[in-house]
Motif scaffolding. Structure first.
Motif, PDB file in Angstrom:
ATOM      1  N   TYR A  24       0.799  -1.219   0.000  1.00 34.56           N
ATOM      2  CA  TYR A  24       0.000   0.000   0.000  1.00 34.56           C
ATOM      3  C   TYR A  24       0.838   1.278   0.000  1.00 34.56           C
ATOM      4  CZ  TYR A  24      -3.757  -3.209   1.339  1.00 34.56           C
ATOM      5  OH  TYR A  24      -4.666  -4.249   1.372  1.00 34.56           O
ATOM      6  N   SER A  48     -14.934   0.509  -2.713  1.00 38.17           N
ATOM      7  CA  SER A  48     -15.714  -0.671  -2.345  1.00 38.17           C
ATOM      8  C   SER A  48     -16.369  -1.303  -3.570  1.00 38.17           C
ATOM      9  CB  SER A  48     -16.777  -0.294  -1.305  1.00 38.17           C
ATOM     10  OG  SER A  48     -17.657   0.694  -1.810  1.00 38.17           O
ATOM     11  N   LEU A  51     -13.664  -3.161  -5.529  1.00 38.48           N
ATOM     12  CA  LEU A  51     -13.272  -4.321  -4.724  1.00 38.48           C
ATOM     13  C   LEU A  51     -14.293  -5.448  -4.869  1.00 38.48           C
ATOM     14  CD1 LEU A  51     -12.066  -3.917  -1.028  1.00 38.48           C
ATOM     15  CD2 LEU A  51     -13.448  -5.854  -1.758  1.00 38.48           C
ATOM     16  N   PRO A  61      -8.380 -12.113  -2.743  1.00 33.95           N
ATOM     17  CA  PRO A  61      -7.849 -11.017  -1.932  1.00 33.95           C
ATOM     18  C   PRO A  61      -6.712 -11.503  -1.034  1.00 33.95           C
ATOM     19  CG  PRO A  61      -9.853 -11.846  -0.933  1.00 33.95           C
ATOM     20  CD  PRO A  61      -9.646 -12.645  -2.207  1.00 33.95           C
ATOM     21  N   SER A  63      -5.189  -8.931   1.212  1.00 32.31           N
ATOM     22  CA  SER A  63      -5.413  -8.111   2.401  1.00 32.31           C
ATOM     23  C   SER A  63      -6.328  -6.957   2.047  1.00 32.31           C
ATOM     24  CB  SER A  63      -4.092  -7.576   2.983  1.00 32.31           C
ATOM     25  OG  SER A  63      -3.485  -6.651   2.105  1.00 32.31           O
ATOM     26  N   PHE A  64      -6.936  -6.367   3.082  1.00 28.36           N
ATOM     27  CA  PHE A  64      -7.824  -5.221   2.923  1.00 28.36           C
ATOM     28  C   PHE A  64      -7.289  -4.066   3.764  1.00 28.36           C
ATOM     29  CE2 PHE A  64     -10.676  -8.997   2.707  1.00 28.36           C
ATOM     30  CZ  PHE A  64     -11.108  -8.858   1.390  1.00 28.36           C
ATOM     31  N   MET A  66      -8.822  -0.115   4.940  1.00 28.30           N
ATOM     32  CA  MET A  66      -9.998   0.751   4.796  1.00 28.30           C
ATOM     33  C   MET A  66     -10.082   1.740   5.941  1.00 28.30           C
ATOM     34  SD  MET A  66     -12.842  -2.141   5.725  1.00 28.30           S
ATOM     35  CE  MET A  66     -11.964  -3.297   4.661  1.00 28.30           C
ATOM     36  N   LEU A  74     -18.396  -2.749   4.489  1.00 27.57           N
ATOM     37  CA  LEU A  74     -17.770  -3.935   3.898  1.00 27.57           C
ATOM     38  C   LEU A  74     -17.751  -5.124   4.858  1.00 27.57           C
ATOM     39  CD1 LEU A  74     -14.832  -2.126   2.082  1.00 27.57           C
ATOM     40  CD2 LEU A  74     -16.669  -3.411   0.975  1.00 27.57           C
ATOM     41  N   LEU A  78     -15.710  -8.825   4.678  1.00 29.78           N
ATOM     42  CA  LEU A  78     -14.756  -9.279   5.685  1.00 29.78           C
ATOM     43  C   LEU A  78     -15.197 -10.612   6.295  1.00 29.78           C
ATOM     44  CD1 LEU A  78     -13.934  -5.901   7.475  1.00 29.78           C
ATOM     45  CD2 LEU A  78     -12.801  -6.975   5.518  1.00 29.78           C
ATOM     46  N   ALA A  86      -7.230  -7.700   7.528  1.00 30.00           N
ATOM     47  CA  ALA A  86      -7.956  -6.465   7.254  1.00 30.00           C
ATOM     48  C   ALA A  86      -7.434  -5.394   8.204  1.00 30.00           C
ATOM     49  CB  ALA A  86      -9.457  -6.665   7.442  1.00 30.00           C
ATOM     50  N   ALA A 106     -11.829   2.316   0.604  1.00 29.59           N
ATOM     51  CA  ALA A 106     -11.187   1.027   0.843  1.00 29.59           C
ATOM     52  C   ALA A 106     -10.226   0.660  -0.280  1.00 29.59           C
ATOM     53  CB  ALA A 106     -12.249  -0.063   0.983  1.00 29.59           C
ATOM     54  N   ALA A 108      -7.759  -2.930  -1.557  1.00 25.99           N
ATOM     55  CA  ALA A 108      -7.450  -4.343  -1.331  1.00 25.99           C
ATOM     56  C   ALA A 108      -6.283  -4.734  -2.213  1.00 25.99           C
ATOM     57  CB  ALA A 108      -8.655  -5.230  -1.647  1.00 25.99           C
TER      58      ALA A 108
END
Length: 276
Positions: A24, A48, A51, A61, A63-64, A66, A74, A78, A86, A106, A108
């Motif tokens: 990220y 979102s 995603l 996925p 990782s998330f 947000m 979301l 999750l 997350a 968010a 991902a």
């Protein structure tokens, strides 16, 4: 997660949080991300809606990340992926990490799907868009959105074309890049011959003396058609123009010579859509 936790992880390469958060960091650095995301085998889904479209397409996925207010929105996502890390944080922390204001709520990290071979892309397709050396991610995303909405079966990108799975391209496409199959050519313009072997007439959009109008091309009603769109600056290469079956132009008025490549793609996709 707060700012102190982010900074604390920075010095520990073995920390699993740091391994996740590296994906990220520096999201506004196009050159760095374009090379590293392919190397890492991931892409970033932003917002979102995007995603969810990535998940609906069957993408995995990893990782998330947000903002606080988006965790509830979301929650179903999750719950459906309990083993996926997350990270939820305040907006200021997210901006410090990613380098921009995350107003779409968010992000991902998604595993990149297996790339298609050119022959896989062409099998069964009737309308193909070919993007030659288009480097602007906004244009890439807009072209994919038009392709999804106007009946294009697949997109072939040349070796030097920008990555359709770059964050900005995905965002502009509204996630339709997950819906339209695409492949990267390995030999260009050599893969024009592969298109012909699969029964495609190749039509290059360009201003040349022997260009036919888009209406004329549409009237020919080819069963299989590949529309070739060129880079924003120089247009299509000489080798491509020489090898294409047709060169095609969109008639213009008010002394305007051409449209932006994304706008031109939408006009061409609509006019040449398969009607049977």
């Amino acid at each position: 997660m707060d700012a102190a936790q982010v900074e604390a992880a920075d010095g520990r390469a073995e920390d699993p949080v740091l391994r996740d958060l590296r994906f990220y960091r520096g999201l506004t650095d196009v050159r760095m991300r374009s090379s590293r995301e392919s190397e890492w085998g991931v892409y970033i889904a932003e917002s979102s809606k995007v995603l969810r479209r990535a998940l609906d397409a069957g993408h995995e996925p990893l990782s998330f990340l947000m903002g606080d207010k988006w965790a509830e929105d979301l929650a179903d996502v999750l719950r459906a992926h309990p083993g996926v890390p997350a990270y939820v944080a305040a907006d200021a922390v997210l901006e410090g990490l990613t380098g921009f204001h995350l107003h779409r709520g968010a992000l991902a990290v998604m595993r990149r799907p297996r790339p298609l071979e050119v022959s896989e892309l062409l099998d069964g397709a009737r309308r193909i868009a070919v993007l030659e050396d288009i480097v602007d991610h906004t244009n890439i995303g807009a072209i994919f959105r038009s392709a999804a909405g106007l009946g294009v079966d697949g997109v072939l990108v040349t070796p030097r074309c920008a990555d359709p799975l770059y964050r900005r391209a995905i965002r502009v496409s509204m996630g339709t890049v997950f819906q339209v199959p695409w492949a990267r050519a390995t030999s260009w313009p050599g893969d024009l011959e592969t298109l012909r072997e699969h029964g495609f007439v190749t039509a290059a959009l360009a201003l040349t003396e022997d260009s036919v109008s888009l209406e004329e091309l549409a009237a020919e009603d080819h069963e299989r058609l590949a529309l070739i769109l060129g880079t924003e600056g120089d247009g299509l290469g000489r080798g491509t123009l020489a090898a294409a079956d047709r060169t095609v132009t969109i008639p213009m008025s008010h002394r305007v010579d051409s449209l932006n490549v994304a706008a031109a793609s939408a006009v061409a996709f609509w006019e040449t859509r398969a009607r049977g």
